[in-house]
Design a protein around this motif. Structure first.
Motif, PDB file in Angstrom:
ATOM      1  N   SER A  87       0.785  -1.189  -0.059  1.00 28.18           N
ATOM      2  CA  SER A  87      -0.021   0.014   0.169  1.00 28.18           C
ATOM      3  C   SER A  87       0.984   1.277   0.251  1.00 28.18           C
ATOM      4  CB  SER A  87      -0.999  -0.006   1.256  1.00 28.18           C
ATOM      5  OG  SER A  87      -0.093   0.250   2.492  1.00 28.18           O
ATOM      6  N   ASP A  88       0.075   2.273  -0.542  1.00 25.55           N
ATOM      7  CA  ASP A  88       0.869   3.557  -0.469  1.00 25.55           C
ATOM      8  C   ASP A  88       1.547   4.034   1.124  1.00 25.55           C
ATOM      9  OD1 ASP A  88       1.792   6.380  -1.488  1.00 25.55           O
ATOM     10  OD2 ASP A  88       0.356   7.029  -0.030  1.00 25.55           O
ATOM     11  N   PHE A  89       0.707   3.650   2.210  1.00 24.75           N
ATOM     12  CA  PHE A  89       1.222   3.904   3.537  1.00 24.75           C
ATOM     13  C   PHE A  89       2.633   2.938   3.797  1.00 24.75           C
ATOM     14  CE2 PHE A  89       1.024   3.291   8.175  1.00 24.75           C
ATOM     15  CZ  PHE A  89       1.300   4.837   8.322  1.00 24.75           C
ATOM     16  N   CYS A  90       2.534   1.815   3.290  1.00 25.98           N
ATOM     17  CA  CYS A  90       3.629   1.084   3.546  1.00 25.98           C
ATOM     18  C   CYS A  90       4.892   1.690   2.712  1.00 25.98           C
ATOM     19  CB  CYS A  90       3.478  -0.422   2.949  1.00 25.98           C
ATOM     20  SG  CYS A  90       2.440  -1.238   3.561  1.00 25.98           S
ATOM     21  N   LEU A  91       4.868   2.265   1.674  1.00 25.33           N
ATOM     22  CA  LEU A  91       5.955   2.979   1.208  1.00 25.33           C
ATOM     23  C   LEU A  91       6.323   4.169   1.736  1.00 25.33           C
ATOM     24  CD1 LEU A  91       5.214   1.850  -2.563  1.00 25.33           C
ATOM     25  CD2 LEU A  91       6.779   0.866  -0.896  1.00 25.33           C
ATOM     26  N   GLU A  92       5.387   4.888   2.323  1.00 23.88           N
ATOM     27  CA  GLU A  92       5.310   6.023   2.906  1.00 23.88           C
ATOM     28  C   GLU A  92       6.431   5.822   4.252  1.00 23.88           C
ATOM     29  OE1 GLU A  92       5.575   9.990   4.334  1.00 23.88           O
ATOM     30  OE2 GLU A  92       5.246   9.320   2.316  1.00 23.88           O
ATOM     31  N   LEU A  93       6.095   4.903   4.999  1.00 29.93           N
ATOM     32  CA  LEU A  93       6.920   4.589   6.143  1.00 29.93           C
ATOM     33  C   LEU A  93       8.503   4.393   5.814  1.00 29.93           C
ATOM     34  CD1 LEU A  93       4.447   2.175   8.028  1.00 29.93           C
ATOM     35  CD2 LEU A  93       5.103   4.598   8.549  1.00 29.93           C
ATOM     36  N   VAL A  94       8.476   3.708   4.505  1.00 29.08           N
ATOM     37  CA  VAL A  94       9.789   3.417   4.128  1.00 29.08           C
ATOM     38  C   VAL A  94      10.377   4.777   3.677  1.00 29.08           C
ATOM     39  CG1 VAL A  94      11.260   2.265   2.205  1.00 29.08           C
ATOM     40  CG2 VAL A  94       9.486   1.003   3.307  1.00 29.08           C
ATOM     41  N   ARG A  95       9.848   5.714   2.967  1.00 31.90           N
ATOM     42  CA  ARG A  95      10.452   6.696   2.596  1.00 31.90           C
ATOM     43  C   ARG A  95      10.737   7.807   3.819  1.00 31.90           C
ATOM     44  NH1 ARG A  95       6.195   6.962  -1.369  1.00 31.90           N
ATOM     45  NH2 ARG A  95       4.817   7.963  -0.142  1.00 31.90           N
ATOM     46  N   ARG A  96       9.972   7.789   4.776  1.00 34.50           N
ATOM     47  CA  ARG A  96      10.048   8.605   6.110  1.00 34.50           C
ATOM     48  C   ARG A  96      11.232   7.944   6.835  1.00 34.50           C
ATOM     49  NH1 ARG A  96       4.984   8.683   9.982  1.00 34.50           N
ATOM     50  NH2 ARG A  96       4.178   9.584   7.898  1.00 34.50           N
ATOM     51  N   HIS A  97      11.583   6.538   6.996  1.00 38.69           N
ATOM     52  CA  HIS A  97      12.391   6.120   7.848  1.00 38.69           C
ATOM     53  C   HIS A  97      13.858   5.675   7.248  1.00 38.69           C
ATOM     54  CE1 HIS A  97       9.765   6.378  11.158  1.00 38.69           C
ATOM     55  NE2 HIS A  97       9.007   5.853  10.619  1.00 38.69           N
ATOM     56  N   PHE A  98      13.773   5.502   5.822  1.00 37.18           N
ATOM     57  CA  PHE A  98      14.972   5.176   5.054  1.00 37.18           C
ATOM     58  C   PHE A  98      14.912   6.114   3.803  1.00 37.18           C
ATOM     59  CE2 PHE A  98      13.624   1.278   7.431  1.00 37.18           C
ATOM     60  CZ  PHE A  98      15.042   0.969   8.092  1.00 37.18           C
ATOM     61  N   PRO A  99      15.030   7.307   4.105  1.00 34.02           N
ATOM     62  CA  PRO A  99      15.224   8.343   2.839  1.00 34.02           C
ATOM     63  C   PRO A  99      16.090   8.189   1.919  1.00 34.02           C
ATOM     64  CG  PRO A  99      16.205   9.340   4.963  1.00 34.02           C
ATOM     65  CD  PRO A  99      15.577   7.923   5.372  1.00 34.02           C
ATOM     66  N   GLN A 100      17.056   7.297   1.949  1.00 34.54           N
ATOM     67  CA  GLN A 100      18.084   6.913   0.898  1.00 34.54           C
ATOM     68  C   GLN A 100      17.392   6.091   0.025  1.00 34.54           C
ATOM     69  OE1 GLN A 100      18.086   5.791   3.987  1.00 34.54           O
ATOM     70  NE2 GLN A 100      18.850   3.393   4.186  1.00 34.54           N
ATOM     71  N   MET A 101      16.270   5.536   0.238  1.00 39.00           N
ATOM     72  CA  MET A 101      15.700   4.586  -0.569  1.00 39.00           C
ATOM     73  C   MET A 101      14.885   5.335  -1.377  1.00 39.00           C
ATOM     74  SD  MET A 101      15.163   1.189   1.749  1.00 39.00           S
ATOM     75  CE  MET A 101      15.312   0.303   0.123  1.00 39.00           C
ATOM     76  N   ARG A 102      15.046   5.276  -3.111  1.00 34.77           N
ATOM     77  CA  ARG A 102      14.415   6.252  -3.782  1.00 34.77           C
ATOM     78  C   ARG A 102      13.017   5.499  -4.044  1.00 34.77           C
ATOM     79  NH1 ARG A 102      13.780   6.862  -9.197  1.00 34.77           N
ATOM     80  NH2 ARG A 102      14.780   5.145  -9.977  1.00 34.77           N
ATOM     81  N   TYR A 103      12.189   6.418  -4.102  1.00 30.57           N
ATOM     82  CA  TYR A 103      10.780   5.967  -4.667  1.00 30.57           C
ATOM     83  C   TYR A 103      10.595   6.240  -6.177  1.00 30.57           C
ATOM     84  CZ  TYR A 103       5.551   5.976  -4.985  1.00 30.57           C
ATOM     85  OH  TYR A 103       4.358   5.563  -5.180  1.00 30.57           O
ATOM     86  N   PRO A 104      10.310   5.218  -7.017  1.00 31.81           N
ATOM     87  CA  PRO A 104      10.635   5.136  -8.413  1.00 31.81           C
ATOM     88  C   PRO A 104       9.538   5.881  -9.147  1.00 31.81           C
ATOM     89  CG  PRO A 104       9.680   2.988  -7.533  1.00 31.81           C
ATOM     90  CD  PRO A 104      10.040   3.748  -6.518  1.00 31.81           C
ATOM     91  N   PHE A 105       8.292   6.226  -8.551  1.00 32.73           N
ATOM     92  CA  PHE A 105       7.344   6.903  -9.369  1.00 32.73           C
ATOM     93  C   PHE A 105       7.648   8.348  -9.210  1.00 32.73           C
ATOM     94  CE2 PHE A 105       5.493   2.706  -8.760  1.00 32.73           C
ATOM     95  CZ  PHE A 105       5.435   2.226 -10.066  1.00 32.73           C
ATOM     96  N   ALA A 106       7.107   9.225 -10.048  1.00 33.90           N
ATOM     97  CA  ALA A 106       6.754  10.746 -10.061  1.00 33.90           C
ATOM     98  C   ALA A 106       5.718  11.142  -8.968  1.00 33.90           C
ATOM     99  CB  ALA A 106       6.724  11.466 -11.343  1.00 33.90           C
ATOM    100  N   GLN A 107       4.792  10.382  -8.738  1.00 35.84           N
ATOM    101  CA  GLN A 107       3.486  10.704  -7.815  1.00 35.84           C
ATOM    102  C   GLN A 107       3.259   9.440  -7.121  1.00 35.84           C
ATOM    103  OE1 GLN A 107       0.838  11.266 -11.451  1.00 35.84           O
ATOM    104  NE2 GLN A 107      -0.412  10.060  -9.772  1.00 35.84           N
TER     105      GLN A 107
END
Length: 465
Positions: free
Chosen positions: A247-267
């Motif tokens: 889910s989007d919230f799962c990936l939001e948690l990853v972005r929040r706590h591991f900012p070095q990991m790049r989210y591959p989509f523009a939105q």
């Protein structure tokens, strides 16, 4: 001590400490000793000595379990039986596509040994750098490739087991067909050490794929993801080896706590699916198949956006996003975890229905839902409301939400434990959700094989000594 060597019988609090708690630090037990045998014969001798002194044993592998199945109780009367020194790869038979390994082999080491022989051992999960084959078998671990290759049970052809009486059963037969009575192997797989101690196993191997294509596809809902799964299975068949929902919230948690990991989509998108195709022909064939499949998915409105890994590094980065979800959730704070399975066709309805129940029961709770969509296994977790007191939230809601989720699982004809086992964590819920007949048969097996209750007591079906 003489049977194992004094250095392999740990008795001080400092030496035993790492063996006495589970990975989540949910349970902290005590033990008379930690026994570290170095061979099957030493395991058998340790079991016989424990029987003579009426000491219960708690088998333990890599101690990465999430249900407390490898943790002793608080009585201090049990002994931990660590299989960590049984590390040998006994043999590899490429022609038979099998590998025979001891229980203490780290999963990643088995993968490496198979790769060196030009073969694939497909079991893969986040803890593969520390979990052991014995533990994988004892809990019937799943992982990310069940869709194509099955669970650990389906990857195992034979076992070597030390019984509660200290006898050694050698069932290390690398046979796909053996119709000679009861399948003893299946009794011990998934039994979490309550019926005997797995010391070695014959596991299936497969040819290494010539190419793999990994991609992320954005979709609008779990329902759309299920339609994409149906399309992918129709187009790729057995070449589809991975299909994970996030889910989007799962990936939001990853972005929040591991900012070095790049989210591959523009939105941001509501849901993201991680797909992987494994092809024995060529990379060109795999990519052609994938591109045709995705073209249809876009035309049908199933996929909103997609990105394909162009290198092994990019592929690993996609999988890292998925595997960092549990780590990010832990960084976010205490949470309520559910490792459940429902029929694939009912996943979308289960999520909609149960999300609504939780929203009504615990306003503001944040849902962390991800998992192996291709085999029906969801990690259906509940996070504290933003800025809330996590400990207070768990104290107030955990029992209520567990019952709510598990009742919904049963209503959807599912299982309250998909791949983490029951251990100590789910004994009461299992007793409440299984039929009396099923529980009675399980107790009959336990009594028949372990009449004195010395093998991992208080786990799976309950009961303490």
């Amino acid at each position: 001590m003489a049977a194992l060597g004094a250095s392999n019988v740990l008795i001080t609090a400092t030496d035993m400490a790492s063996y006495l708690t589970d990975w989540r630090k949910r349970y902290i037990g005590q033990a008379r000793a930690v026994l570290r045998p170095g061979s099957t014969e030493e395991v058998a001798e340790a079991v016989r000595i424990a029987a003579r002194h009426d000491v219960a044993l708690v088998p333990q592998g890599g101690n990465t379990g999430l249900s407390g199945g490898a943790t002793p109780d608080e009585s201090g009367t049990q002994a931990v039986l660590s299989l960590g020194r049984l590390r040998a790869v006994r043999s590899i038979d490429p022609a038979n596509n099998t590998i025979t390994v001891e229980a203490g082999c780290i999963l990643a080491e088995v993968q490496d040994a198979a790769r060196a022989a030009g073969r694939l051992f497909p079991l893969s999960l986040a803890a593969e750098g520390s979990c052991t084959i014995g533990g994988n078998l004892a809990t019937n671990a799943g992982g990310t490739a069940v869709l194509c290759y099955g669970t650990t049970r389906e990857l195992c052809l034979g076992l070597e087991v030390v019984t509660p009486a200290g006898e050694i059963w050698n069932g290390l037969r690398g046979l796909r067909k053996d119709n000679t009575g009861y399948d003893l192997r299946d009794l011990f797989i998934g039994a979490e050490g309550t019926l005997g101690v797995i010391t070695a196993a014959v596991m299936k191997l497969y040819p290494q794929p010539a190419a793999q294509v990994t991609a992320l596809a954005a979709v609008s809902s779990p329902h759309a993801a299920l339609k994409l799964l149906e399309l992918a299975q129709g187009a790729a068949g057995p070449l589809l080896t991975g299909f994970e929902l996030m889910s989007d919230f799962c990936l939001e948690l990853v972005r929040r706590h591991f900012p070095q990991m790049r989210y591959p989509f523009a939105q941001r998108y509501p849901q993201v699916v991680l797909l992987e195709l494994s092809d024995n022909e060529s990379e060109a064939h795999a990519r052609g198949l994938f591109e045709g499949m995705m073209e249809t998915a876009f035309d049908d409105g199933l996929v909103l956006d997609a990105v394909v890994a162009e290198s092994l590094t990019a592929s690993r980065a996609f999988w890292d996003l998925r595997e960092h979800i549990p780590l990010a959730q832990a960084e976010e704070g205490l949470n309520i975890k559910h490792d459940i399975a429902v029929p694939i066709s009912r996943i979308g309805h289960f999520i909609d229905y149960t999300d609504a129940l939780i929203a009504a029961a615990a306003p503001g709770a944040r849902m962390v839902v991800f998992g192996h969509l291709g085999d029906g296994n969801l990690h259906y977790n509940v996070q504290t409301p933003e800025g809330g007191d996590a400990r207070a939230f768990l104290n107030r809601y955990q029992e209520q939400l567990n019952r709510l989720v598990y009742d919904s699982v049963v209503a959807h004809h599912g299982s309250i434990s998909a791949e983490h086992g029951l251990g100590r964590l789910k004994i009461e819920d299992n007793a409440r959700t299984k039929s009396a007949v099923e529980l009675g048969l399980m107790r009959t097996l336990k009594q028949a094989l372990d009449p004195h209750g010395r093998m991992n007591p208080g786990k799976v079906i309950g009961g303490v000594r």
